[in-house]
Design a protein around this motif. Structure first.
Motif, mmCIF file in Angstrom:
data_model
loop_
_atom_site.group_PDB
_atom_site.id
_atom_site.type_symbol
_atom_site.label_atom_id
_atom_site.label_comp_id
_atom_site.label_asym_id
_atom_site.label_seq_id
_atom_site.Cartn_x
_atom_site.Cartn_y
_atom_site.Cartn_z
ATOM 1 N N GLY A 246 -0.019 21.242 13.120
ATOM 2 C CA GLY A 246 -0.474 19.326 13.625
ATOM 3 C C GLY A 246 -2.094 19.510 13.828
ATOM 4 N N CYS A 247 -3.057 21.007 14.130
ATOM 5 C CA CYS A 247 -4.172 20.724 14.443
ATOM 6 C C CYS A 247 -4.626 22.222 13.459
ATOM 7 N N ASP A 248 -4.886 21.954 12.077
ATOM 8 C CA ASP A 248 -5.591 22.122 11.482
ATOM 9 C C ASP A 248 -7.050 20.950 11.162
ATOM 10 N N ASN A 249 -7.799 22.966 11.421
ATOM 11 C CA ASN A 249 -9.548 22.439 11.120
ATOM 12 C C ASN A 249 -9.969 21.960 9.809
ATOM 13 N N HIS A 250 -9.376 21.536 8.749
ATOM 14 C CA HIS A 250 -9.453 22.406 7.367
ATOM 15 C C HIS A 250 -10.989 20.640 7.357
ATOM 16 N N ASN A 251 -12.015 20.660 6.326
ATOM 17 C CA ASN A 251 -12.796 18.798 6.207
ATOM 18 C C ASN A 251 -13.177 18.494 7.486
ATOM 19 N N GLN A 252 -13.092 19.237 8.957
ATOM 20 C CA GLN A 252 -14.089 18.937 9.973
ATOM 21 C C GLN A 252 -15.740 19.508 9.788
ATOM 22 N N SER A 253 -16.368 18.826 10.798
ATOM 23 C CA SER A 253 -17.535 19.075 10.595
ATOM 24 C C SER A 253 -17.655 20.588 12.187
ATOM 25 N N PRO A 254 -17.799 21.863 12.559
ATOM 26 C CA PRO A 254 -17.530 22.175 14.133
ATOM 27 C C PRO A 254 -17.884 21.405 14.587
ATOM 28 N N ARG A 255 -18.178 20.510 15.166
ATOM 29 C CA ARG A 255 -18.186 19.818 16.411
ATOM 30 C C ARG A 255 -16.353 19.176 16.269
ATOM 31 N N ASP A 256 -16.275 18.427 15.172
ATOM 32 C CA ASP A 256 -15.454 17.425 15.706
ATOM 33 C C ASP A 256 -13.841 18.705 15.513
ATOM 34 N N GLU B 218 -20.549 24.101 22.791
ATOM 35 C CA GLU B 218 -21.303 25.346 23.689
ATOM 36 C C GLU B 218 -20.347 25.772 25.582
ATOM 37 N N ARG B 219 -19.295 25.035 24.887
ATOM 38 C CA ARG B 219 -18.954 25.295 26.309
ATOM 39 C C ARG B 219 -17.810 26.470 25.951
ATOM 40 N N LYS B 220 -17.367 27.218 25.197
ATOM 41 C CA LYS B 220 -16.652 27.902 24.665
ATOM 42 C C LYS B 220 -16.260 29.225 25.075
ATOM 43 N N GLU B 221 -17.993 29.779 25.619
ATOM 44 C CA GLU B 221 -17.896 30.851 27.180
ATOM 45 C C GLU B 221 -17.637 30.932 28.539
ATOM 46 N N SER B 222 -18.012 29.353 28.945
ATOM 47 C CA SER B 222 -17.685 29.244 29.841
ATOM 48 C C SER B 222 -16.024 28.961 29.972
ATOM 49 N N LEU B 223 -15.368 28.658 28.833
ATOM 50 C CA LEU B 223 -14.298 28.219 28.875
ATOM 51 C C LEU B 223 -13.467 29.690 28.834
ATOM 52 N N GLN B 224 -13.604 29.967 27.878
ATOM 53 C CA GLN B 224 -13.275 31.724 28.656
ATOM 54 C C GLN B 224 -13.111 32.561 29.336
#
Length: 346
Positions: A19-29, A53-59
């Protein structure tokens, strides 16, 4: 009925995120997905409404947190806090962190409720059968070897106390060996949830191994869903789908982690009472609880107990439990009344 789209990864071979599919969504959404390794397994975090933009710090924050947990709880690392307690061959109280005190206290409570079926001191038997740091045996352990290992176990030899502002753990059997691997995934999952809250993130799905916890909604504005897999070698073979509603879930199963020895299948689930791998027809136990840690503790005990005792305990303790049993060439399932509230129609 809306079609449910399977996530692209399964966890510990028992649970699939849905239930968390990313198809048809913009990268930001789209959902922000982070993943890595810890405690000998995989972790995965899916976030909704979080900027890429938060990906690296959260990782980095997640991996740092999990590395700290592993350094505390690992039985594979000789310098971990838990390993140092196990290496101590005495009976005086030893200082431990509040985190470890919480895990051990809950473990001992579940041990009493399951009449010792979930026992965090079963490590010598786990090692004897080749599922710990020790190597897999080349022959079936003798009854004498099993009895000798059993003599080194017993949750009643362990307790946690508080003195002032410190927690202490004590054993009256100097050689007692504590193994928190049955609880570590659930603990780490809860820890990741607290980290997300600290980071101001309200919609997330966090998982370590077979333990999962969710809050809020996915990137599509729908509830996060988790699938319990059928006990087969086929990926994405769904047995049931649940909406966790902000709860934690954990599954223990005997059908994936095993090896063959002397013509027999040896399961990693060890019965503390017999000192041997389980032999009954219960192959999977899933528990939903307020925290992933509690779910992670109950599922192991239920697996050891077997079908009938597990059902009776689930009903007595009002646990949300889903059991899968081997039945001739197929499988049958059972769920407690509390579990039904989480089931989603496929």
């Amino acid at each position: 009925m809306k079609k449910i789209l399977l996530y692209c990864v399964n966890l510990a071979a028992f649970i699939t995120l849905m239930g968390c599919d990313n198809h048809n969504q913009s990268p930001r959404d789209a959902a922000l997905v982070l993943e890595g390794r810890t405690m000998g397994t995989f972790w995965r975090v899916s976030l909704a409404g979080v900027a890429p933009e938060r990906k690296e710090s959260l990782q980095n924050a997640i991996q740092t947190q999990l590395d700290a947990d592993d350094k505390e709880l690992s039985t594979w690392k000789s310098d971990s806090v838990l390993s140092r307690f196990n290496q101590y061959q005495g009976t005086e109280p030893q200082p431990i962190s509040d985190n470890m005190a919480d895990i051990v206290t809950l473990s001992l409570r579940i041990a009493r409720k399951t009449d010792g079926a979930m026992d965090i001191t079963v490590g010598p038997l786990v090692n004897l059968w080749g599922f710990g740091p020790n190597r897999q045996p080349v022959k079936t352990p003798t009854q004498g070897e099993i009895d000798a290992a059993k003599a080194l176990t017993g949750y009643r030899h362990l307790w946690v106390t508080e003195r002032g502002e410190r927690a202490w753990m004590q054993k009256d059997l100097p050689s007692l060996y504590v193994d928190l691997s049955t609880m570590g995934e659930g603990f780490a999952t809860d820890h990741l949830a607290r980290l997300m809250e600290k980071e101001g993130i309200k919609s997330y799905l966090v998982s370590v191994g077979g333990a999962v916890l969710t809050r809020g909604q996915n990137a599509s504005g729908q509830p996060w869903k988790v699938a319990i897999q059928k006990p087969t070698d086929k990926e994405n073979a769904v047995q049931a789908v649940v909406d966790l509603q902000g709860h934690g879930i954990s599954t223990s199963g005997s059908y994936r982690n095993y090896y063959e020895l002397d013509g027999k299948r040896i399961s990693h689930v060890i019965d503390p009472a017999t000192g041997r791998p389980i032999q009954h027809r219960l192959v999977s136990a899933t528990v939903i609880a307020t925290t992933a840690l509690e779910a992670d503790g109950w599922d192991t005990g239920l697996m050891v107990l077997g079908e009938e005792k597990a059902k009776a305990l689930a009903l007595r303790e009002k646990l949300a439990v889903y059991l899968i049993m081997k039945e001739n060439d197929g499988f049958t399932s059972w769920m407690s009344p509390q579990f039904k509230a989480f089931i989603q129609q496929q």
